[in-house]
Design a protein around this motif. Structure first.
Motif, PDB file in Angstrom:
ATOM      1  N   ALA A  29      22.968 -57.625 -62.714  1.00 37.72           N
ATOM      2  CA  ALA A  29      24.198 -57.695 -61.921  1.00 37.72           C
ATOM      3  C   ALA A  29      24.358 -59.082 -61.314  1.00 37.72           C
ATOM      4  CB  ALA A  29      24.167 -56.640 -60.820  1.00 37.72           C
ATOM      5  N   SER A  30      23.195 -59.624 -60.830  1.00 41.09           N
ATOM      6  CA  SER A  30      23.234 -60.939 -60.219  1.00 41.09           C
ATOM      7  C   SER A  30      23.621 -62.001 -61.241  1.00 41.09           C
ATOM      8  CB  SER A  30      21.876 -61.270 -59.599  1.00 41.09           C
ATOM      9  OG  SER A  30      21.877 -62.566 -59.088  1.00 41.09           O
ATOM     10  N   GLU A  31      22.982 -61.914 -62.446  1.00 43.06           N
ATOM     11  CA  GLU A  31      23.294 -62.877 -63.490  1.00 43.06           C
ATOM     12  C   GLU A  31      24.747 -62.756 -63.913  1.00 43.06           C
ATOM     13  OE1 GLU A  31      20.501 -62.231 -66.568  1.00 43.06           O
ATOM     14  OE2 GLU A  31      18.783 -62.918 -65.397  1.00 43.06           O
ATOM     15  N   SER A  32      25.214 -61.506 -64.007  1.00 43.94           N
ATOM     16  CA  SER A  32      26.600 -61.266 -64.384  1.00 43.94           C
ATOM     17  C   SER A  32      27.545 -61.884 -63.371  1.00 43.94           C
ATOM     18  CB  SER A  32      26.847 -59.757 -64.500  1.00 43.94           C
ATOM     19  OG  SER A  32      28.205 -59.512 -64.734  1.00 43.94           O
ATOM     20  N   LYS A  33      27.205 -61.714 -62.079  1.00 45.71           N
ATOM     21  CA  LYS A  33      28.043 -62.272 -61.007  1.00 45.71           C
ATOM     22  C   LYS A  33      28.063 -63.797 -61.101  1.00 45.71           C
ATOM     23  CE  LYS A  33      30.079 -62.274 -56.858  1.00 45.71           C
ATOM     24  NZ  LYS A  33      31.479 -61.835 -56.669  1.00 45.71           N
ATOM     25  N   ASP A  34      26.884 -64.395 -61.371  1.00 47.56           N
ATOM     26  CA  ASP A  34      26.796 -65.848 -61.441  1.00 47.56           C
ATOM     27  C   ASP A  34      27.579 -66.414 -62.621  1.00 47.56           C
ATOM     28  OD1 ASP A  34      25.280 -65.953 -59.202  1.00 47.56           O
ATOM     29  OD2 ASP A  34      23.356 -66.045 -60.249  1.00 47.56           O
ATOM     30  N   ASN A  35      27.622 -65.662 -63.728  1.00 41.46           N
ATOM     31  CA  ASN A  35      28.285 -66.148 -64.932  1.00 41.46           C
ATOM     32  C   ASN A  35      29.755 -65.776 -65.000  1.00 41.46           C
ATOM     33  OD1 ASN A  35      25.910 -67.289 -65.924  1.00 41.46           O
ATOM     34  ND2 ASN A  35      25.223 -65.327 -66.762  1.00 41.46           N
ATOM     35  N   GLU A  36      30.163 -64.856 -64.159  1.00 41.44           N
ATOM     36  CA  GLU A  36      31.551 -64.381 -64.173  1.00 41.44           C
ATOM     37  C   GLU A  36      32.498 -65.472 -63.692  1.00 41.44           C
ATOM     38  OE1 GLU A  36      34.200 -61.348 -61.428  1.00 41.44           O
ATOM     39  OE2 GLU A  36      32.017 -61.149 -61.482  1.00 41.44           O
ATOM     40  N   GLN A  37      33.586 -65.678 -64.415  1.00 43.09           N
ATOM     41  CA  GLN A  37      34.585 -66.668 -64.026  1.00 43.09           C
ATOM     42  C   GLN A  37      35.478 -66.077 -62.938  1.00 43.09           C
ATOM     43  OE1 GLN A  37      34.936 -69.948 -65.040  1.00 43.09           O
ATOM     44  NE2 GLN A  37      32.898 -69.538 -65.862  1.00 43.09           N
ATOM     45  N   ARG A  38      35.598 -66.796 -61.823  1.00 40.12           N
ATOM     46  CA  ARG A  38      36.359 -66.262 -60.694  1.00 40.12           C
ATOM     47  C   ARG A  38      37.317 -67.336 -60.169  1.00 40.12           C
ATOM     48  NH1 ARG A  38      31.136 -65.253 -59.914  1.00 40.12           N
ATOM     49  NH2 ARG A  38      30.837 -66.600 -58.089  1.00 40.12           N
ATOM     50  N   VAL A  39      38.369 -66.866 -59.509  1.00 36.19           N
ATOM     51  CA  VAL A  39      39.354 -67.762 -58.914  1.00 36.19           C
ATOM     52  C   VAL A  39      39.259 -67.661 -57.397  1.00 36.19           C
ATOM     53  CG1 VAL A  39      41.812 -68.274 -58.623  1.00 36.19           C
ATOM     54  CG2 VAL A  39      40.936 -67.601 -60.873  1.00 36.19           C
ATOM     55  N   LEU A  40      39.158 -68.812 -56.740  1.00 40.46           N
ATOM     56  CA  LEU A  40      39.119 -68.859 -55.275  1.00 40.46           C
ATOM     57  C   LEU A  40      40.417 -69.500 -54.803  1.00 40.46           C
ATOM     58  CD1 LEU A  40      37.269 -68.318 -52.785  1.00 40.46           C
ATOM     59  CD2 LEU A  40      36.531 -70.691 -52.971  1.00 40.46           C
ATOM     60  N   ARG A  41      41.196 -68.765 -54.022  1.00 42.21           N
ATOM     61  CA  ARG A  41      42.505 -69.240 -53.582  1.00 42.21           C
ATOM     62  C   ARG A  41      42.377 -69.920 -52.211  1.00 42.21           C
ATOM     63  NH1 ARG A  41      47.107 -65.797 -53.406  1.00 42.21           N
ATOM     64  NH2 ARG A  41      48.260 -67.265 -54.721  1.00 42.21           N
ATOM     65  N   VAL A  42      42.775 -71.179 -52.162  1.00 44.40           N
ATOM     66  CA  VAL A  42      42.635 -71.979 -50.945  1.00 44.40           C
ATOM     67  C   VAL A  42      44.029 -72.350 -50.426  1.00 44.40           C
ATOM     68  CG1 VAL A  42      41.710 -74.105 -49.945  1.00 44.40           C
ATOM     69  CG2 VAL A  42      40.426 -72.893 -51.732  1.00 44.40           C
ATOM     70  N   ALA A  43      44.323 -71.959 -49.188  1.00 43.01           N
ATOM     71  CA  ALA A  43      45.628 -72.234 -48.594  1.00 43.01           C
ATOM     72  C   ALA A  43      45.617 -73.545 -47.829  1.00 43.01           C
ATOM     73  CB  ALA A  43      46.030 -71.098 -47.661  1.00 43.01           C
ATOM     74  N   THR A  44      46.663 -74.340 -48.019  1.00 45.25           N
ATOM     75  CA  THR A  44      46.905 -75.529 -47.210  1.00 45.25           C
ATOM     76  C   THR A  44      48.251 -75.336 -46.503  1.00 45.25           C
ATOM     77  OG1 THR A  44      48.011 -76.657 -49.055  1.00 45.25           O
ATOM     78  CG2 THR A  44      45.637 -77.018 -48.800  1.00 45.25           C
ATOM     79  N   LEU A  45      48.483 -76.070 -45.429  1.00 47.98           N
ATOM     80  CA  LEU A  45      49.739 -75.897 -44.708  1.00 47.98           C
ATOM     81  C   LEU A  45      50.919 -76.445 -45.503  1.00 47.98           C
ATOM     82  CD1 LEU A  45      48.775 -76.697 -41.010  1.00 47.98           C
ATOM     83  CD2 LEU A  45      48.873 -74.497 -42.173  1.00 47.98           C
ATOM     84  N   TRP A  46      50.717 -77.586 -46.135  1.00 45.50           N
ATOM     85  CA  TRP A  46      51.791 -78.236 -46.884  1.00 45.50           C
ATOM     86  C   TRP A  46      51.268 -78.646 -48.248  1.00 45.50           C
ATOM     87  CZ3 TRP A  46      56.619 -78.526 -44.691  1.00 45.50           C
ATOM     88  CH2 TRP A  46      56.697 -78.263 -43.318  1.00 45.50           C
ATOM     89  N   GLY A  47      52.157 -78.775 -49.187  1.00 47.09           N
ATOM     90  CA  GLY A  47      51.747 -79.207 -50.516  1.00 47.09           C
ATOM     91  C   GLY A  47      52.898 -79.113 -51.487  1.00 47.09           C
ATOM     92  N   GLY A  48      52.601 -79.399 -52.741  1.00 45.50           N
ATOM     93  CA  GLY A  48      53.617 -79.340 -53.786  1.00 45.50           C
ATOM     94  C   GLY A  48      52.949 -79.149 -55.124  1.00 45.50           C
ATOM     95  N   GLN A  49      53.638 -79.533 -56.162  1.00 46.48           N
ATOM     96  CA  GLN A  49      53.080 -79.353 -57.493  1.00 46.48           C
ATOM     97  C   GLN A  49      51.852 -80.233 -57.713  1.00 46.48           C
ATOM     98  OE1 GLN A  49      56.270 -79.979 -60.288  1.00 46.48           O
ATOM     99  NE2 GLN A  49      56.944 -77.850 -60.149  1.00 46.48           N
ATOM    100  N   ASP A  50      51.849 -81.408 -57.107  1.00 46.29           N
ATOM    101  CA  ASP A  50      50.727 -82.334 -57.288  1.00 46.29           C
ATOM    102  C   ASP A  50      49.743 -82.174 -56.131  1.00 46.29           C
ATOM    103  OD1 ASP A  50      49.000 -84.290 -57.993  1.00 46.29           O
ATOM    104  OD2 ASP A  50      50.349 -85.967 -57.583  1.00 46.29           O
ATOM    105  N   ASP A  51      48.660 -81.452 -56.382  1.00 40.52           N
ATOM    106  CA  ASP A  51      47.650 -81.258 -55.338  1.00 40.52           C
ATOM    107  C   ASP A  51      46.409 -82.089 -55.635  1.00 40.52           C
ATOM    108  OD1 ASP A  51      46.332 -79.862 -57.382  1.00 40.52           O
ATOM    109  OD2 ASP A  51      47.104 -77.929 -56.711  1.00 40.52           O
ATOM    110  N   SER A  52      46.569 -83.150 -56.445  1.00 42.80           N
ATOM    111  CA  SER A  52      45.419 -83.947 -56.884  1.00 42.80           C
ATOM    112  C   SER A  52      44.692 -84.611 -55.719  1.00 42.80           C
ATOM    113  CB  SER A  52      45.853 -85.001 -57.905  1.00 42.80           C
ATOM    114  OG  SER A  52      46.859 -85.841 -57.362  1.00 42.80           O
ATOM    115  N   TYR A  53      45.445 -85.092 -54.702  1.00 42.90           N
ATOM    116  CA  TYR A  53      44.787 -85.749 -53.570  1.00 42.90           C
ATOM    117  C   TYR A  53      43.866 -84.779 -52.838  1.00 42.90           C
ATOM    118  CZ  TYR A  53      43.979 -88.095 -49.139  1.00 42.90           C
ATOM    119  OH  TYR A  53      43.365 -88.636 -48.030  1.00 42.90           O
ATOM    120  N   PHE A  54      44.381 -83.574 -52.558  1.00 39.70           N
ATOM    121  CA  PHE A  54      43.566 -82.576 -51.866  1.00 39.70           C
ATOM    122  C   PHE A  54      42.326 -82.241 -52.683  1.00 39.70           C
ATOM    123  CE2 PHE A  54      42.297 -78.187 -51.072  1.00 39.70           C
ATOM    124  CZ  PHE A  54      42.164 -78.181 -49.697  1.00 39.70           C
TER     125      PHE A  54
END
Length: 483
Positions: A29-54
């Motif tokens: 289970a641990s190995e599966s969790k480590d290898n599983e691809q996941r998305v982490l959603r990070v909120a910023t107050l302001w932004g746009g299509q280009d978030d390269s600086y952040f």
């Protein structure tokens, strides 16, 4: 006999295997969790299509070291929605940052991490919308002993001495002074933990000359021109003075504390200890770029000035290129802590905690959220970002003077940051787009003091009366405008 012995061995092996199954399952289970691809959603107050600086500033290194986690940056407000702001018919569409943030923190697909400033995080803490980090820090033995004490205390002040966010960086200011000017005047230079009155007294002693040869003893800003009306906020911020109450319903400037502030600053301006704002500015008619033009400190027009951390770069660059600039003399400088008030001896300067990272109470992926915050505030990350030109890392072991120089770097982080006076301020200004004009109106009355047309008490009384009229109008019509 032989069969009985064989049977006992089989039972023993089976028993051992059954005991091992949970461990194997846990590892899988641990190995599966480590290898599983996941998305982490990070909120910023302001932004746009280009978030390269952040991403470059914060998340690229994390994704590199955590290949199974993909960061999705989610701005609470798309900057594109601000196009047209200022047009009367468009003002109704000005987004409410806090409400927009709350929307992406709730619902079917809430963000996991919030990156925001102190006022925003304080509001979220008060509404129980972010997780307390102390239990996670204790469980992982997360070491805070190397975090700048003033930064950690500033964070604790937001959450009633509990920790709800951490910040990998902070920005700050200090009092820069010209060592050569003090030596020439035979006056002891400023030291850490001086009061404002002490600094103003020193400034009075260093003030000299007339006309274009005049040298100010002190300035709130490095730049020439402009009334001290706005820059003097550095003087009264730590006193927690407000222009109007938290609901923007009543002015609060008609008070003895405000009178003392205006009396002190206007006298310094009239005595030419600090710039009044109407002084003739230096002109460079050569047509060539002059990096020191309009800079009071680099131009040796002031003995002391409040400057932020990034100002060090300008001083270093100017001194390195002194031989290329006409009439420029290298500045021998150092820094001390910003002045303080006796009523708040530990609070001073402009320490900004603008990149506080907190976990959404409704996070879908709280474990990875903590992993991100923990990494961003680790020694490894601090080591990568320690050479930043504009901000300092929060781990003090990695804060060093630039270019091998020897100056009082601790002056930038010894004092505690000024706590937010009103965590509801952003919402008020979004609800009433012209509320800023109430504050702006004060400059008109302050300038009347500088022109000796009114006493500070008279001017403040008139500003309070006029401001109350404006607030009443805004209460009835939040979109009201003023001439």
């Amino acid at each position: 006999m032989k069969n009985r012995f064989w049977g006992k061995r089989v039972l023993a092996v089976l028993a051992t295997a059954s005991l091992a199954l949970p461990l194997l399952a846990g590892c899988t289970a641990s190995e599966s969790k480590d290898n599983e691809q996941r998305v982490l959603r990070v909120a910023t107050l302001w932004g746009g299509q280009d978030d390269s600086y952040f991403r470059q500033q914060f998340t690229d290194a994390f994704e590199l070291t955590h290949p199974n986690i993909t960061i999705e940056v989610v701005p609470a407000v798309d900057q594109g929605s601000m196009y047209g702001y200022g047009n009367q018919e468009e003002q109704k569409d000005v987004p409410d940052t806090m409400e927009s943030l709350k929307k992406i923190m709730t619902g079917d697909n809430p963000v996991d991490v919030i990156v925001a400033d102190t006022a925003t995080i304080k509001s979220l803490i008060q509404e129980n919308m972010v997780k307390q980090l102390d239990p996670l820090m204790q469980e992982d033995k997360f070491d805070t002993t190397d975090i700048v004490p003033s930064v950690l205390e500033g964070i604790k002040d937001l959450g009633d001495q509990s920790i709800y966010a951490l910040t990998p960086t902070f920005s700050s200011s200090a009092l820069f002074y010209n060592k050569g000017m003090f030596e020439k005047a035979g006056v002891e230079p400023p030291t850490d933990n001086m009061t404002w009155d002490d600094v103003f007294n020193l400034g009075t002693r260093l003030t000299k000359g007339e006309g274009k040869d005049h040298v100010f003893g002190f300035s709130f800003s490095t730049y020439q021109g402009g009334s001290p009306y706005y820059t003097m906020s550095q003087y009264y911020n730590s006193l927690q003075l407000k222009i109007f109450d938290d609901k923007a319903e009543k002015m609060t400037v008609d008070s003895p504390q405000w009178e003392k502030v205006w009396s002190t600053i206007s006298k310094l301006a009239l005595d030419k200890v600090i710039p009044k704002g109407d002084e003739p500015q230096d002109q460079d008619d050569s047509g060539r770029y002059n990096p020191i033009q309009g800079d009071l400190f680099l131009g040796s027009k002031t003995a002391m000035v409040i400057g932020d951390y990034s100002y060090i770069n300008q001083l270093i660059d100017a001194n390195k290129n002194a031989d290329k600039m006409k009439d420029f003399t290298k500045v021998d400088w150092d820094v001390v802590t910003p002045p303080v008030h006796p009523e708040a001896p530990e609070i001073g300067g402009n320490i900004y905690l603008s990149n506080l990272m907190a976990i959404n109470s409704s996070a879908q992926n709280p474990d990875d959220a903590w992993e991100l915050i923990k990494y961003m505030n680790s020694e490894d990350w601090a080591k990568i970002k320690a050479r930043s030109s504009y901000e300092m890392v929060s781990r003090k072991s990695f804060i060093k003077p630039k270019d091998g120089m020897d100056y009082n770097i601790q002056a930038f982080y010894t004092l505690k940051p000024v706590p937010p006076t009103n965590s509801n301020a952003d919402k008020l200004y979004q609800k009433m787009p012209n509320l800023w004009q109430v504050s702006d109106k004060g400059m008109e009355y302050f300038n009347q003091v500088l022109e000796n047309k009114k006493t500070p008490k008279e001017a403040l009384g008139e500003w309070a009366a006029k401001g109350n009229e404006m607030l009443e109008k805004l209460k009835k019509n939040p979109k009201a405008t003023f001439q």
